[in-house]
Scaffold this motif. Structure first.
Motif, short mmCIF file in Angstrom:
data_model
loop_
_atom_site.label_atom_id
_atom_site.label_comp_id
_atom_site.label_asym_id
_atom_site.label_seq_id
_atom_site.Cartn_x
_atom_site.Cartn_y
_atom_site.Cartn_z
N ASP A 70 0.81 -1.21 0.00
CA ASP A 70 0.00 0.00 0.00
C ASP A 70 0.85 1.27 0.00
N ILE A 71 1.97 1.23 0.74
CA ILE A 71 2.82 2.41 0.86
C ILE A 71 4.28 1.96 0.75
N LEU A 72 5.06 2.66 -0.08
CA LEU A 72 6.49 2.39 -0.23
C LEU A 72 7.26 3.66 0.12
N LEU A 73 8.20 3.51 1.05
CA LEU A 73 8.91 4.66 1.61
C LEU A 73 10.42 4.53 1.40
N ALA A 74 11.06 5.59 0.97
CA ALA A 74 12.53 5.62 0.90
C ALA A 74 13.05 5.83 2.32
N HIS A 75 13.89 4.90 2.77
CA HIS A 75 14.25 4.78 4.18
C HIS A 75 15.56 5.50 4.51
N ASP A 76 15.51 6.32 5.56
CA ASP A 76 16.71 6.87 6.21
C ASP A 76 17.57 7.73 5.32
N LEU A 77 16.97 8.48 4.41
CA LEU A 77 17.69 9.58 3.79
C LEU A 77 17.91 10.66 4.83
N GLY A 78 18.93 11.50 4.63
CA GLY A 78 19.12 12.63 5.53
C GLY A 78 20.56 12.83 5.94
N ARG A 79 20.86 14.07 6.28
CA ARG A 79 22.23 14.44 6.63
C ARG A 79 22.64 13.87 7.99
N GLY A 103 6.61 7.74 -0.55
CA GLY A 103 7.08 8.81 0.33
C GLY A 103 8.43 8.48 0.93
N LEU A 104 8.75 9.13 2.04
CA LEU A 104 9.98 8.88 2.77
C LEU A 104 9.63 8.33 4.15
N GLY A 105 10.53 7.49 4.68
CA GLY A 105 10.44 7.02 6.06
C GLY A 105 11.73 7.41 6.76
N VAL A 106 11.69 8.48 7.57
CA VAL A 106 12.92 9.10 8.07
C VAL A 106 12.74 9.59 9.50
N ASN A 107 13.89 9.96 10.10
CA ASN A 107 13.91 10.58 11.42
C ASN A 107 14.16 12.08 11.35
N GLU A 108 14.36 12.61 10.14
CA GLU A 108 14.79 13.99 9.97
C GLU A 108 13.76 14.79 9.18
N GLN A 109 13.27 15.86 9.78
CA GLN A 109 12.32 16.74 9.11
C GLN A 109 12.95 17.46 7.93
N ALA A 110 14.21 17.87 8.06
CA ALA A 110 14.86 18.68 7.02
C ALA A 110 14.90 17.96 5.69
N VAL A 111 15.12 16.64 5.70
CA VAL A 111 15.22 15.93 4.43
C VAL A 111 13.86 15.83 3.75
N CYS A 112 12.79 15.84 4.50
CA CYS A 112 11.45 15.86 3.90
C CYS A 112 11.23 17.20 3.18
N ASP A 113 11.62 18.28 3.84
CA ASP A 113 11.51 19.59 3.19
C ASP A 113 12.35 19.63 1.92
N ASP A 169 6.59 24.69 12.59
CA ASP A 169 7.16 25.94 12.06
C ASP A 169 7.47 25.78 10.57
N GLY A 170 6.45 25.70 9.77
CA GLY A 170 6.62 25.66 8.34
C GLY A 170 6.40 24.31 7.71
N PHE A 171 6.92 23.24 8.31
CA PHE A 171 6.88 21.96 7.63
C PHE A 171 5.48 21.37 7.56
N LEU A 172 4.79 21.24 8.68
CA LEU A 172 3.45 20.65 8.65
C LEU A 172 2.47 21.51 7.85
N PRO A 173 2.51 22.83 7.97
CA PRO A 173 1.65 23.62 7.08
C PRO A 173 1.96 23.39 5.60
N ARG A 174 3.23 23.22 5.27
CA ARG A 174 3.59 22.95 3.88
C ARG A 174 3.02 21.61 3.42
N CYS A 175 3.11 20.60 4.28
CA CYS A 175 2.53 19.29 3.93
C CYS A 175 1.04 19.39 3.73
#
Length: 329
Positions: A122-131, A166-176, A202-208
């Motif tokens: 049902d959902i496929l996520l790119a895992h653990d991208l991020g700085r 989508g993405l499956g991550v621990n980092e908000q910045a990489v989603c942005d 602060d910006g991210f959830l409103p953008r989503c």
């Protein structure tokens, strides 16, 4: 994208995260989740290096369940693996290797389908991208994903093999960052929008919300910090021991909840769902008792005064929606 239930099942624990779980125990906890009405299960090749997916495949065979899994690593066979690797104990004899290329994503997805005993997910996520995860290698991995892996995911979705990406991550910045370059249906974001941490407002959830991207909240207890612990017990945050500032904030949250006679964990589990972009929360569950706890916390009545007191104490972001505010809307 399939409509997600408010409560889902985080599948890392049945991949032997931090502690070995037998096949029988894994079957029991997934069966307990099904019996409790949970129909959304999240897993990944990384969880036990195929073990979690295999156990989900066996337990959910023939079940009408929503499943998300992930890509971004390929599993390479190894001989004589150490008992504990990357936080997983007694896992399958494979080594996870990051690969966000077109071919890597396709290989990972096909192997996942075999372990899950399904012909689609049902959902496929790119895992653990991020700085934070990749450090100086992050730009190379992101480029490989945007140039190759993302294309593979879009092809799988267009072919009907995947319902949403989508993405499956621990980092908000990489989603942005990803939203600057591509379109996604959903982000599984672990630990970044919780009762303890709300900077995503602060910006991210409103953008989503504006882009129509749904959020699945992983790690709603911030590695256990927001679950009641015995007096004097250790508090973990972000997969490590919490520092003094986090411990102090958790104790302040706990005191306000106690004054209203509600478990901290109940407030933590229900809080993120008040945001209109949040579709589901998926705490990790390692036993039938933890399934029962999650169900009980989701059903715990929370007084409106709890949220006003948390805000008055400076423990809620000024713009944070709450279950009380959403109910009144």
């Amino acid at each position: 994208m399939a409509r997600l239930p408010r409560l889902g099942f985080g599948g890392a624990a049945v991949g032997n995260l931090y502690a070995a779980v037998s096949d029988t125990q894994a079957q029991a906890v997934i069966n307990a989740a099904l019996a409790a009405g949970i129909r959304y299960f999240d897993t990944a090749p990384h969880y036990g290096f195929g073990l979690s997916e295999t156990r989900h495949g066996e337990a959910l065979a023939g079940c009408d369940a929503i499943i998300s899994t992930k890509v971004g690593r390929v599993l390479q066979p190894i001989a004589s693996p150490a008992r504990e690797r990357h936080g997983f104990v007694d896992a399958a004899p494979f080594e996870p290797v990051f690969d966000y290329s077109y071919d890597g994503v396709m290989r990972s997805f096909e192997a996942s389908l075999q372990r899950l005993q399904r012909n689609r997910v049902d959902i496929l996520l790119a895992h653990d991208l991020g700085r934070d995860t990749h450090g100086e290698d992050h730009p190379d991995h992101m480029r490989a994903f945007l140039d190759g892996g993302y294309k593979a995911m879009r092809e799988l979705k267009d072919a009907g093999a995947v319902g949403a990406i989508g993405l499956g991550v621990n980092e908000q910045a990489v989603c942005d960052e990803a939203l600057d370059h591509a379109d996604f249906d959903v982000f599984l974001l672990a630990g970044r929008y919780t009762l303890l941490e709300q900077t995503a407002l602060d910006g991210f959830l409103p953008r989503c919300e504006q882009r129509g991207v749904k959020i699945i909240v992983g790690g709603p207890f911030n590695s256990g910090a927001l679950v009641e612990t015995p007096a004097g017990g250790p508090i973990h945050y972000n997969y490590a021991l919490a520092d003094a500032a986090i411990i102090a904030r958790v104790e302040r949250l706990r005191r306000v909840c106690a004054a209203h006679g509600v478990p901290l964990a109940a407030a933590a589990l229900q809080f993120p769902l008040a945001h209109p972009a949040v579709a589901s929360v998926i705490p990790g569950m390692a036993s039938p008792a933890q399934v029962a706890d999650a169900i009980a916390w989701m059903e715990t009545p929370l007084p409106a005064a709890l949220w006003s007191d948390l805000r008055a104490e400076g423990l809620l972001h000024p713009g944070a929606p709450t279950p009380a505010s959403r109910a009144a809307a």
